[in-house]
Design a protein around this motif. Structure first.
Motif, mmCIF file in Angstrom:
data_model
loop_
_atom_site.group_PDB
_atom_site.id
_atom_site.type_symbol
_atom_site.label_atom_id
_atom_site.label_comp_id
_atom_site.label_asym_id
_atom_site.label_seq_id
_atom_site.Cartn_x
_atom_site.Cartn_y
_atom_site.Cartn_z
ATOM 1 N N THR A 85 -0.538 11.799 -2.298
ATOM 2 C CA THR A 85 -1.157 13.194 -1.992
ATOM 3 C C THR A 85 -1.497 13.737 -3.079
ATOM 4 O O THR A 85 -0.532 13.912 -3.986
ATOM 5 C CB THR A 85 -0.215 13.798 -0.978
ATOM 6 N N TRP B 158 -8.980 10.113 -6.347
ATOM 7 C CA TRP B 158 -9.116 10.951 -5.396
ATOM 8 C C TRP B 158 -10.825 11.111 -5.254
ATOM 9 O O TRP B 158 -11.562 10.156 -5.372
ATOM 10 C CB TRP B 158 -8.494 12.117 -5.688
ATOM 11 N N VAL C 114 -5.336 13.060 0.630
ATOM 12 C CA VAL C 114 -4.435 11.744 0.521
ATOM 13 C C VAL C 114 -5.182 10.523 0.280
ATOM 14 O O VAL C 114 -6.585 10.333 0.382
ATOM 15 C CB VAL C 114 -3.931 11.495 1.992
ATOM 16 N N GLN C 115 -4.681 9.545 -0.591
ATOM 17 C CA GLN C 115 -5.356 8.309 -1.182
ATOM 18 C C GLN C 115 -4.473 7.182 -0.758
ATOM 19 O O GLN C 115 -3.172 7.284 -1.322
ATOM 20 C CB GLN C 115 -5.789 8.366 -2.475
ATOM 21 N N LYS C 116 -4.836 6.055 -0.260
ATOM 22 C CA LYS C 116 -4.162 4.964 -0.153
ATOM 23 C C LYS C 116 -4.258 3.946 -1.342
ATOM 24 O O LYS C 116 -5.645 3.604 -1.663
ATOM 25 C CB LYS C 116 -4.781 4.273 1.139
ATOM 26 N N LEU C 117 -3.155 3.631 -1.918
ATOM 27 C CA LEU C 117 -3.367 2.967 -3.327
ATOM 28 C C LEU C 117 -2.844 1.721 -2.931
ATOM 29 O O LEU C 117 -1.772 1.171 -2.499
ATOM 30 C CB LEU C 117 -2.603 3.556 -4.149
ATOM 31 N N ASN C 118 -3.587 0.672 -3.667
ATOM 32 C CA ASN C 118 -3.058 -0.912 -3.394
ATOM 33 C C ASN C 118 -2.343 -1.143 -4.763
ATOM 34 O O ASN C 118 -2.849 -0.943 -5.638
ATOM 35 C CB ASN C 118 -4.239 -1.733 -3.142
ATOM 36 N N THR D 248 0.749 -1.298 0.134
ATOM 37 C CA THR D 248 -0.097 0.024 0.010
ATOM 38 C C THR D 248 0.933 1.251 -0.239
ATOM 39 O O THR D 248 1.982 1.302 0.760
ATOM 40 C CB THR D 248 -0.955 0.261 1.362
ATOM 41 N N ILE D 249 0.443 2.164 -0.815
ATOM 42 C CA ILE D 249 1.289 3.562 -0.990
ATOM 43 C C ILE D 249 0.334 4.514 -0.825
ATOM 44 O O ILE D 249 -0.809 4.661 -1.419
ATOM 45 C CB ILE D 249 1.755 3.669 -2.463
ATOM 46 N N ASP D 250 0.738 5.639 -0.043
ATOM 47 C CA ASP D 250 0.031 6.842 0.312
ATOM 48 C C ASP D 250 0.488 7.718 -0.727
ATOM 49 O O ASP D 250 1.740 8.087 -1.018
ATOM 50 C CB ASP D 250 0.258 7.329 1.670
#
Length: 565
Positions: A90, A154, A97-101, A86-88
């Motif tokens: 912005t 987003w 901020v979005q958490k991307l799998n 998982t990468i945060d």
């Protein structure tokens, strides 16, 4: 002795006088509508249509001179290990901020110094698991580390995507792959498809260290130009009458910036976006991209960037995502030898080998017409918005008055003879017929446009055009004839209104004494004995003319030869 039958109504005009009054009214009304259609028309270009590029060979294989027998990646060499991180990311413009799998696929026991590929999504909301799975796994079996990420969206939707922020998000994934022990950080490239090729332009301007790029069905031009070409071409393929092209021209000349939407005119066509080794893939059944103009433009951009490492392949039977058949069908393989060609190209390019194959190869590359050069038209946009809002308000107000009349009739009792609207001289019947004719024409347009849109979506998803276009074709000329007849009837109604008003003395200068009082009180009505009837007539009449103006705005009253793609 036979007497000639009189054409004059008691106290009224002769037929000849009514005709001589109706005709100039018709000319004025029709002239207004034709003028609106002419002034809102958009001319795109006069370029030749039906262009085709026939590659020197149909063989899409990518080959390199390899005198030293440098080991190259080969499909099916390794097992593949899957893992998730998982990468945060912005969004710079808002701080959101979005958490991307991220779905990472790595070849097992392939050693170090491996190449890597990060995938960029097209339109929609792709995730790390429902996108690119087969090609990413295939690359993994050839010794390439791949990363598929959730599409960074987003709080945006398709019409207001933040492309620079998306480029930053994908670049964060690139940095992650570069940091893996097994990956050579100088051999990480990108795989972009459709809408993702707009994002890749921003990414490469910010990160010129990307090693290579694969562009699948690249859009190349601005969203305004690319989408206008796609829709115009598909209207024709669907079998829609050429007149409906006026809808396309007007829609894609809208000044969307008035509504805070600026993506239509982003400028991503820069040499920096084509300064690295580039593999371009088209499908022969792709109805969304301008392939001939795209090919020439990509080659020009590569030349301006000093980049000779560009290969273009066209795969027979491939749709917009390079698969045969319907885009909605799951598990459909890629067309032709695409995956093998891709892996061979990555291996030879990163090894620095000299290609010994044709730069352009595969199926014939076709395009129906040139990509239009468009610009936002602010005045026409403002006029169109105001007109449509005003028309909607008038229609709602007319419906409200009609509802009041119906309510009064119910309260009075259906058997009572007391009039609600009190129309006289046949104006009530004329108004009802004209409203019905205009409304049916509007419904015809809505039905035709709905059918056209469904057909375009079907084509975009890999379907075939309908054998018989039906309503998509005949609705346009039928609507033009009906609207002309409606304008003539409205002219007759207005002429009759003048006739009755003249007989009542209202048109004299000054008006006949007591004439205004008699009309207001309903003693000697021109339109109706009741105020509600007079309000209903003028409100509904204005609404119907506004509907005709809407038709004119979209080009219905343009009788020039339609532009057919």
């Amino acid at each position: 002795m036979h007497h000639r039958k009189s054409t004059r109504r008691p106290g009224g005009w002769s037929r000849r006088r009514r005709l001589l009054t109706t005709l100039p009214i018709f000319i004025v009304l029709f002239g207004i509508l034709v003028t609106v259609s002419t002034l809102t028309d958009v001319q795109w270009h006069d370029d030749a249509t039906g262009r085709t590029i026939t590659p020197a060979t149909p063989n899409t294989a990518v080959a390199f001179a390899n005198p030293d027998d440098v080991p190259l990646p080969a499909l099916g060499t390794y097992e593949v290990r899957d893992r998730y991180v998982t990468i945060d990311v912005t969004r710079a413009s808002t701080g959101e901020v979005q958490k991307l799998n991220v779905h990472v696929r790595e070849p097992v026991d392939a050693g170090n110094g491996l190449p890597g590929v990060v995938f960029l999504h097209g339109a929609g909301y792709g995730t790390c698991d429902n996108s690119f799975s087969d090609v990413a796994k295939a690359m993994g079996t050839a010794g390439i580390v791949t990363a598929v990420v959730d599409k960074p969206a987003w709080s945006t939707i398709d019409i207001n995507r933040d492309y620079p922020a998306s480029a930053d998000a994908y670049d964060a994934v690139i940095d992650y792959i570069r940091g893996l022990d097994a990956v050579d950080d100088g051999k990480v490239g990108i795989y972009a498809t459709s809408e993702g090729t707009w994002i890749s332009s921003y990414l490469l301007q910010d990160d010129p260290d990307v090693a290579f790029q694969i562009l699948l069905s690249p859009m190349v031009f601005t969203p305004r130009e690319s989408l206008a070409f796609f829709v115009a071409q598909d209207f024709t393929l669907a079998g829609a009458h050429g007149g409906y092209q006026s809808f396309v021209r007007r829609v894609f000349n809208i000044d969307a910036a008035l509504f805070g939407l600026t993506n239509l005119d982003i400028r991503t066509l820069t040499p920096e976006a084509y300064a690295i080794p580039t593999f371009v893939a088209y499908g022969s059944r792709d109805v969304m991209t301008a392939q001939v103009d795209g090919l020439h433009t990509i080659l020009d951009m590569c030349e301006r960037a000093g980049n000779p490492d560009v290969v273009i392949r066209s795969y027979r039977g491939g749709n917009h995502v390079l698969r045969p058949g319907d885009l909605t069908a799951l598990g459909t393989p890629y067309a032709g030898n695409y995956v093998n060609d891709l892996i061979d190209w990555i291996g030879g390019t990163l090894a620095g080998l000299d290609p010994i194959c044709e730069q352009v190869a595969g199926a014939p590359i076709r395009q129906s017409s040139a990509v239009p050069t468009l610009r936002a038209q602010r005045v026409a946009t403002i006029y169109g918005v105001v007109l449509h809002i005003l028309t909607l308000v008038l229609l709602i107000a007319s419906a409200a008055v009609a509802l009041v009349g119906a309510t009064r009739r119910i309260r009075q009792g259906l058997r009572r003879k007391e009039p609600v609207f009190g129309f006289s001289h046949g104006f009530g019947r004329s108004l009802a017929l004209l409203v019905m004719a205009t409304g049916l024409t509007l419904l015809l347009f809505v039905a035709a446009m709905g059918r056209i849109i469904m057909s375009v979506v079907n084509l975009a998803w890999g379907g075939t055009p309908a054998h018989d276009p039906g309503i998509m074709y005949w609705s346009w000329p039928v609507a033009q004839v009906v609207c002309a007849l409606v304008v003539w009837e409205w002219s007759g109604v207005l002429a009759r209104l003048i006739e009755v008003a003249s007989a009542r003395g209202i048109l004299r200068v000054p008006p006949r004494k007591g004439a205004v009082r008699e009309i207001v009180t309903g003693e000697q009505p021109v339109l109706a004995s009741r105020r509600l009837g007079r309000v209903m007539f003028w409100l509904a009449g204005t609404a119907m003319f506004a509907v005709l103006l809407v038709f004119a705005f979209w080009g219905l009253f343009s009788y020039a030869e339609p532009l057919v793609y």
